[in-house]
Design an enzyme around this catalytic site. Sequence first.
Site, PDB file in Angstrom:
ATOM      1  NE  ARG A  93     -12.571   0.815  -0.063  1.00  0.00           N
ATOM      2  CZ  ARG A  93     -11.531   1.682   0.756  1.00  0.00           C
ATOM      3  NH1 ARG A  93     -10.196   1.342   0.508  1.00  0.00           N
ATOM      4  NH2 ARG A  93     -11.778   2.579   1.591  1.00  0.00           N
ATOM      5  CG  ASP A 113     -10.156   3.903   4.522  1.00  0.00           C
ATOM      6  OD1 ASP A 113     -10.457   3.984   3.515  1.00  0.00           O
ATOM      7  OD2 ASP A 113      -8.864   3.995   4.765  1.00  0.00           O
ATOM      8  CE  LYS A 137      -5.908   0.536  -1.482  1.00  0.00           C
ATOM      9  NZ  LYS A 137      -5.851   0.111   0.006  1.00  0.00           N
ATOM     10  CG  ASP A 162      -6.289   5.987  -1.565  1.00  0.00           C
ATOM     11  OD1 ASP A 162      -7.370   6.424  -1.778  1.00  0.00           O
ATOM     12  OD2 ASP A 162      -5.451   5.591  -0.871  1.00  0.00           O
ATOM     13  CG  ASP A 210      -2.434   0.505   1.081  1.00  0.00           C
ATOM     14  OD1 ASP A 210      -2.442   1.792   0.905  1.00  0.00           O
ATOM     15  OD2 ASP A 210      -3.327  -0.095   0.731  1.00  0.00           O
ATOM     16  CG  ASP A 211       0.198   6.083   0.857  1.00  0.00           C
ATOM     17  OD1 ASP A 211       1.305   6.466   0.157  1.00  0.00           O
ATOM     18  OD2 ASP A 211      -0.832   6.802   1.231  1.00  0.00           O
TER      19      ASP A 211
HETATM   20  C1  GAL Z   1      -6.833   5.482   2.048  1.00  0.00           C
HETATM   21  C2  GAL Z   1      -7.270   3.944   1.637  1.00  0.00           C
HETATM   22  C3  GAL Z   1      -6.689   2.864   2.369  1.00  0.00           C
HETATM   23  C4  GAL Z   1      -5.315   3.208   2.292  1.00  0.00           C
HETATM   24  C5  GAL Z   1      -4.818   4.568   2.563  1.00  0.00           C
HETATM   25  C6  GAL Z   1      -3.356   4.780   2.613  1.00  0.00           C
HETATM   26  O1  GAL Z   1      -7.646   6.522   1.399  1.00  0.00           O
HETATM   27  O2  GAL Z   1      -8.777   3.895   1.333  1.00  0.00           O
HETATM   28  O3  GAL Z   1      -7.212   1.744   2.163  1.00  0.00           O
HETATM   29  O4  GAL Z   1      -4.945   2.918   1.133  1.00  0.00           O
HETATM   30  O5  GAL Z   1      -5.546   5.561   1.832  1.00  0.00           O
HETATM   31  O6  GAL Z   1      -2.719   6.216   2.905  1.00  0.00           O
END
Ligand code: GAL
Length: 491
Positions: A203, A207, A145, A147, A70-71
């Site tokens: 999505r 979250d 993924k 965002d 992820d991020d």
């Molecule tokens: C949100 C996302 C999460 C995660 C997060 C990372 O916007 O819905 O699943 O990826 O950012 O900063």
Amino acid sequence: MAALHLAFALALFTGHAAGVNNGLARTPQMGWNNWNALGCDVSESLLLDTSKKLVDSGLRDVGYNYVVLDDCWSRGRDEEGFLEEDLEKFPSGMSAVAEELHRQGLLFGMYSSAGEMTCARYAGSLDWEENDAKSFAGWGVDYLKYDNCYHMGRFGTPKLSFDRYKVMWDALNSTGRPILYSLCNWGEDYSHTWGMSIANSWRMSGDIYDSFSRPDDLCSCIDASSPFCIAPGTHCSVLNIINKVAPYVDRGQPGGWNDLDMLEVGNGGMTDEEYKAHFSLWAALKSPLLMGNDLRSLSAASLTILNNPAVIAISQDPVGHSVYRVRRELNVAKDKYGVGEIQVWSGGLSGGDQVVLLLNAAGEDARISASLEEIFLHDGPEGSAPQINEEWEVFDLWGNRMDNALAQKILDADEKDVEKLWKQANWYNSTEISYKEGLKKRDERLMGKKVGKINAGGSLTAKVKRHSVEMFRLRSVGHGGKRKVHAKEEL
Ligand code: GAL
């Protein structure tokens, strides 16, 4: 005219008149993502320790094959405008990570945002889509993924969001590498109405957090289609998310799915029964199944929820139909948050089988009954469905959950003993036999445990503990006779 006919004939032949056709996510994608348990605490060793655990615990072989980072992985752009990985966190570089995952029979997912920055304020991909798609493809990435943070105001109508997300879809396609495209725009701008044209999943909620029913101001939206749902937020409970997706369950289809967010199973905030209910619903609602727990400290109890092949077979059924909600009762005992409801969900499976979930999200244990008329509502309202006149065998999909002691043995075993234990357990291995093949052969390990029968015109009744689900597969005795199976199976 001839060309038009040909195009139409092709569409009919392939069965893909609409939606994306990159060949990916024909059933909801499965894998793991670090965000729910670990947030920004990412590294090469995390990914590689996790992938080893996926293989050794058998989770890869029940279907979890994407490892999604992820991020928080980058250190910004180089002089030519290409993203660079943070070499302190990923000393061997992303290509090496991808190579190692591929060697282990896994696939590699990465993350970016359709904004100037990601949600954790790293470089985003907005207006850099072509460069970034090239980097992902060059590194050997199989999944993106994507965002929604810092979108520079380019949202507010479905068309604005669609256009912004389509730029990356086109850029990914032009690399020539098949890359699963997973939108993370939290259901904003009605993504369930356009996601399927450009993405493999979208999505539909803010979250998730690790609670079954607790309402939270940060997840103020209870209806994703409401014009007041401007801030989809975070801290959305399992119950909040399933109530939001209920009107859109039919948007999912082979190649594109409603994404209910990553799983919380194993993160500690819910009871065993609540985690079973969460997992069962995500499978039956055809959400991607991305584990969100730290697999390095996987417990036996979590493993035996996540590796239940009879439940995963519902998610991976080739027909690709979500369950529908056929009943919602609000006038029931409330839990400590003042929340309480009972729901019945039902849906068609391959071979004319049916899956039924009796969900008790109330404050007390309950006996829940559903008549065949209710269960087959979508095959004909007001008692007109032919299935009502058939006799059904009932299989409990949690009846053969793996024994805790065996799961613990697997988790404790040395690398060389794991394989032996797996053979002894005769657990389902979807790397060897796909779910589609296994279902066709009616592999017993996918059916659950036979617990009873429903006579023609009868009903299904079960005692359901508070905050839990009972989940059943129904099989027509005599396989439905001459009944036409409505569900169209994937070729
Ligand atoms: C949100 C996302 C999460 C995660 C997060 C990372 O916007 O819905 O699943 O990826 O950012 O900063």
